[in-house]
Scaffold this motif. Structure first.
Motif, PDB file in Angstrom:
ATOM      1  N   THR A  16     -31.179  10.985 -11.447  1.00 46.70           N
ATOM      2  CA  THR A  16     -31.208  11.461 -10.063  1.00 46.70           C
ATOM      3  C   THR A  16     -32.591  11.288  -9.454  1.00 46.70           C
ATOM      4  O   THR A  16     -32.717  10.866  -8.297  1.00 46.70           O
ATOM      5  CB  THR A  16     -30.758  12.930  -9.969  1.00 46.70           C
ATOM      6  N   ARG A  17     -33.649  11.598 -10.205  1.00 40.55           N
ATOM      7  CA  ARG A  17     -35.003  11.400  -9.667  1.00 40.55           C
ATOM      8  C   ARG A  17     -35.249   9.912  -9.410  1.00 40.55           C
ATOM      9  O   ARG A  17     -35.861   9.546  -8.402  1.00 40.55           O
ATOM     10  CB  ARG A  17     -36.052  11.981 -10.619  1.00 40.55           C
ATOM     11  N   LEU A  18     -34.752   9.067 -10.294  1.00 40.40           N
ATOM     12  CA  LEU A  18     -34.885   7.623 -10.104  1.00 40.40           C
ATOM     13  C   LEU A  18     -34.116   7.188  -8.858  1.00 40.40           C
ATOM     14  O   LEU A  18     -34.614   6.385  -8.063  1.00 40.40           O
ATOM     15  CB  LEU A  18     -34.363   6.894 -11.349  1.00 40.40           C
ATOM     16  N   ALA A  19     -32.934   7.770  -8.648  1.00 42.82           N
ATOM     17  CA  ALA A  19     -32.140   7.458  -7.455  1.00 42.82           C
ATOM     18  C   ALA A  19     -32.857   7.895  -6.185  1.00 42.82           C
ATOM     19  O   ALA A  19     -32.853   7.173  -5.180  1.00 42.82           O
ATOM     20  CB  ALA A  19     -30.768   8.122  -7.554  1.00 42.82           C
ATOM     21  N   ILE A  20     -33.479   9.070  -6.218  1.00 44.26           N
ATOM     22  CA  ILE A  20     -34.235   9.560  -5.051  1.00 44.26           C
ATOM     23  C   ILE A  20     -35.353   8.574  -4.715  1.00 44.26           C
ATOM     24  O   ILE A  20     -35.517   8.177  -3.562  1.00 44.26           O
ATOM     25  CB  ILE A  20     -34.812  10.968  -5.309  1.00 44.26           C
ATOM     26  N   LYS A  29     -32.958   2.672   6.380  1.00 47.71           N
ATOM     27  CA  LYS A  29     -31.604   2.231   6.029  1.00 47.71           C
ATOM     28  C   LYS A  29     -30.816   3.364   5.356  1.00 47.71           C
ATOM     29  O   LYS A  29     -29.643   3.577   5.662  1.00 47.71           O
ATOM     30  CB  LYS A  29     -31.692   1.023   5.086  1.00 47.71           C
ATOM     31  N   ASN A  30     -31.451   4.078   4.441  1.00 42.13           N
ATOM     32  CA  ASN A  30     -30.747   5.077   3.634  1.00 42.13           C
ATOM     33  C   ASN A  30     -30.636   6.455   4.279  1.00 42.13           C
ATOM     34  O   ASN A  30     -29.813   7.266   3.856  1.00 42.13           O
ATOM     35  CB  ASN A  30     -31.406   5.199   2.259  1.00 42.13           C
ATOM     36  N   PHE A  31     -31.466   6.732   5.275  1.00 42.56           N
ATOM     37  CA  PHE A  31     -31.442   8.038   5.942  1.00 42.56           C
ATOM     38  C   PHE A  31     -31.453   7.861   7.463  1.00 42.56           C
ATOM     39  O   PHE A  31     -32.322   8.397   8.154  1.00 42.56           O
ATOM     40  CB  PHE A  31     -32.644   8.891   5.493  1.00 42.56           C
ATOM     41  N   PRO A  32     -30.485   7.106   8.007  1.00 40.57           N
ATOM     42  CA  PRO A  32     -30.488   6.827   9.450  1.00 40.57           C
ATOM     43  C   PRO A  32     -30.247   8.075  10.304  1.00 40.57           C
ATOM     44  O   PRO A  32     -30.577   8.089  11.488  1.00 40.57           O
ATOM     45  CB  PRO A  32     -29.349   5.820   9.622  1.00 40.57           C
ATOM     46  N   GLU A  33     -29.702   9.130   9.694  1.00 39.07           N
ATOM     47  CA  GLU A  33     -29.395  10.347  10.459  1.00 39.07           C
ATOM     48  C   GLU A  33     -30.627  11.160  10.824  1.00 39.07           C
ATOM     49  O   GLU A  33     -30.559  12.042  11.677  1.00 39.07           O
ATOM     50  CB  GLU A  33     -28.384  11.226   9.675  1.00 39.07           C
ATOM     51  N   GLN A  34     -31.759  10.855  10.196  1.00 41.79           N
ATOM     52  CA  GLN A  34     -32.969  11.630  10.485  1.00 41.79           C
ATOM     53  C   GLN A  34     -33.547  11.220  11.835  1.00 41.79           C
ATOM     54  O   GLN A  34     -33.694  10.038  12.114  1.00 41.79           O
ATOM     55  CB  GLN A  34     -34.007  11.446   9.377  1.00 41.79           C
ATOM     56  N   SER A  46     -33.836  18.501   3.100  1.00 35.29           N
ATOM     57  CA  SER A  46     -32.416  18.813   3.307  1.00 35.29           C
ATOM     58  C   SER A  46     -31.570  17.550   3.452  1.00 35.29           C
ATOM     59  O   SER A  46     -30.420  17.512   3.008  1.00 35.29           O
ATOM     60  CB  SER A  46     -32.229  19.724   4.521  1.00 35.29           C
ATOM     61  N   ILE A  47     -32.133  16.500   4.027  1.00 25.87           N
ATOM     62  CA  ILE A  47     -31.397  15.239   4.179  1.00 25.87           C
ATOM     63  C   ILE A  47     -31.284  14.537   2.827  1.00 25.87           C
ATOM     64  O   ILE A  47     -30.235  13.979   2.492  1.00 25.87           O
ATOM     65  CB  ILE A  47     -32.057  14.351   5.257  1.00 25.87           C
ATOM     66  N   ILE A  48     -32.347  14.573   2.033  1.00 25.67           N
ATOM     67  CA  ILE A  48     -32.292  14.014   0.673  1.00 25.67           C
ATOM     68  C   ILE A  48     -31.236  14.779  -0.131  1.00 25.67           C
ATOM     69  O   ILE A  48     -30.412  14.181  -0.824  1.00 25.67           O
ATOM     70  CB  ILE A  48     -33.669  14.092  -0.014  1.00 25.67           C
ATOM     71  N   GLN A  49     -31.251  16.085  -0.006  1.00 30.15           N
ATOM     72  CA  GLN A  49     -30.327  16.939  -0.742  1.00 30.15           C
ATOM     73  C   GLN A  49     -28.872  16.602  -0.385  1.00 30.15           C
ATOM     74  O   GLN A  49     -28.020  16.484  -1.270  1.00 30.15           O
ATOM     75  CB  GLN A  49     -30.626  18.402  -0.426  1.00 30.15           C
ATOM     76  N   GLU A  50     -28.577  16.429   0.900  1.00 31.26           N
ATOM     77  CA  GLU A  50     -27.222  16.062   1.326  1.00 31.26           C
ATOM     78  C   GLU A  50     -26.808  14.733   0.723  1.00 31.26           C
ATOM     79  O   GLU A  50     -25.672  14.564   0.279  1.00 31.26           O
ATOM     80  CB  GLU A  50     -27.149  15.966   2.853  1.00 31.26           C
ATOM     81  N   LYS A  51     -27.732  13.782   0.691  1.00 32.93           N
ATOM     82  CA  LYS A  51     -27.427  12.433   0.200  1.00 32.93           C
ATOM     83  C   LYS A  51     -27.117  12.429  -1.295  1.00 32.93           C
ATOM     84  O   LYS A  51     -26.206  11.744  -1.743  1.00 32.93           O
ATOM     85  CB  LYS A  51     -28.604  11.510   0.511  1.00 32.93           C
ATOM     86  N   ILE A  52     -27.878  13.217  -2.078  1.00 36.36           N
ATOM     87  CA  ILE A  52     -27.672  13.186  -3.533  1.00 36.36           C
ATOM     88  C   ILE A  52     -26.679  14.238  -4.018  1.00 36.36           C
ATOM     89  O   ILE A  52     -26.239  14.194  -5.154  1.00 36.36           O
ATOM     90  CB  ILE A  52     -29.003  13.293  -4.310  1.00 36.36           C
ATOM     91  N   GLY A  53     -26.350  15.194  -3.145  1.00 42.87           N
ATOM     92  CA  GLY A  53     -25.310  16.154  -3.483  1.00 42.87           C
ATOM     93  C   GLY A  53     -25.690  17.242  -4.480  1.00 42.87           C
ATOM     94  O   GLY A  53     -24.830  17.764  -5.182  1.00 42.87           O
ATOM     95  N   LEU A  54     -26.969  17.581  -4.537  1.00 36.37           N
ATOM     96  CA  LEU A  54     -27.405  18.678  -5.406  1.00 36.37           C
ATOM     97  C   LEU A  54     -27.867  19.849  -4.549  1.00 36.37           C
ATOM     98  O   LEU A  54     -28.053  19.710  -3.348  1.00 36.37           O
ATOM     99  CB  LEU A  54     -28.553  18.215  -6.316  1.00 36.37           C
ATOM    100  N   SER A  55     -28.087  20.998  -5.181  1.00 38.48           N
ATOM    101  CA  SER A  55     -28.567  22.167  -4.446  1.00 38.48           C
ATOM    102  C   SER A  55     -29.966  21.897  -3.903  1.00 38.48           C
ATOM    103  O   SER A  55     -30.689  21.035  -4.409  1.00 38.48           O
ATOM    104  CB  SER A  55     -28.596  23.395  -5.354  1.00 38.48           C
ATOM    105  N   GLN A  56     -30.338  22.662  -2.889  1.00 37.30           N
ATOM    106  CA  GLN A  56     -31.675  22.509  -2.290  1.00 37.30           C
ATOM    107  C   GLN A  56     -32.760  22.803  -3.325  1.00 37.30           C
ATOM    108  O   GLN A  56     -33.770  22.116  -3.390  1.00 37.30           O
ATOM    109  CB  GLN A  56     -31.827  23.435  -1.079  1.00 37.30           C
ATOM    110  N   SER A  57     -32.545  23.828  -4.165  1.00 40.13           N
ATOM    111  CA  SER A  57     -33.580  24.179  -5.154  1.00 40.13           C
ATOM    112  C   SER A  57     -33.751  23.081  -6.199  1.00 40.13           C
ATOM    113  O   SER A  57     -34.871  22.751  -6.578  1.00 40.13           O
ATOM    114  CB  SER A  57     -33.269  25.525  -5.816  1.00 40.13           C
ATOM    115  N   THR A  58     -32.653  22.488  -6.652  1.00 43.27           N
ATOM    116  CA  THR A  58     -32.748  21.393  -7.632  1.00 43.27           C
ATOM    117  C   THR A  58     -33.419  20.180  -6.995  1.00 43.27           C
ATOM    118  O   THR A  58     -34.294  19.554  -7.603  1.00 43.27           O
ATOM    119  CB  THR A  58     -31.352  21.007  -8.165  1.00 43.27           C
ATOM    120  N   THR A  59     -33.024  19.868  -5.776  1.00 49.13           N
ATOM    121  CA  THR A  59     -33.625  18.730  -5.070  1.00 49.13           C
ATOM    122  C   THR A  59     -35.123  18.949  -4.888  1.00 49.13           C
ATOM    123  O   THR A  59     -35.927  18.047  -5.161  1.00 49.13           O
ATOM    124  CB  THR A  59     -32.942  18.529  -3.699  1.00 49.13           C
TER     125      THR A  59
END
Length: 101
Positions: A16-20, A29-34, A46-59
């Motif tokens: 997951t860290r590698l994916a981030i 390209k990867n975060f056009p909603e920002q 919060s946008i990274i967290q939504e993309k990877i699907g983990l809790s805010q604290s884990t992200t």
């Protein structure tokens, strides 16, 4: 300060860290909603967290680990923290690995 290769490799030894880090390579390209430019400012947690699907604290924890390893940098704007890759340090890591392997 020179990058700690061991610390950086530990940080990257998690899919997951590698994916981030990979997603942050092309933030527009990867975060056009920002709304603010992710290339210039970085990407909000919060946008990274939504993309990877983990809790805010884990992200946040994963981003802190990547920051401690000097692979990302952060800046706080109001209540939000934005992260982006530290391309100079990533390049330093790649060169160090190339020399050692």
């Amino acid at each position: 300060m020179t990058i700690d290769v061991s610390e950086a490799l530990k940080a990257l030894d998690n899919p997951t860290r590698l994916a981030i880090l990979s997603l942050l390579k092309e933030p527009r390209k990867n975060f056009p909603e920002q709304e603010v430019d992710p290339q210039q400012i970085g990407v909000c947690v919060s946008i990274i967290q939504e993309k990877i699907g983990l809790s805010q604290s884990t992200t946040s924890n994963y981003l802190t680990i990547l920051q401690r390893a000097q692979l990302v940098s952060s800046q706080r704007i109001g209540p939000w923290t934005y992260y982006k890759r530290d391309e100079a340090k990533i390049q330093e890591l790649l060169l160090a690995l190339q020399e050692r392997l």
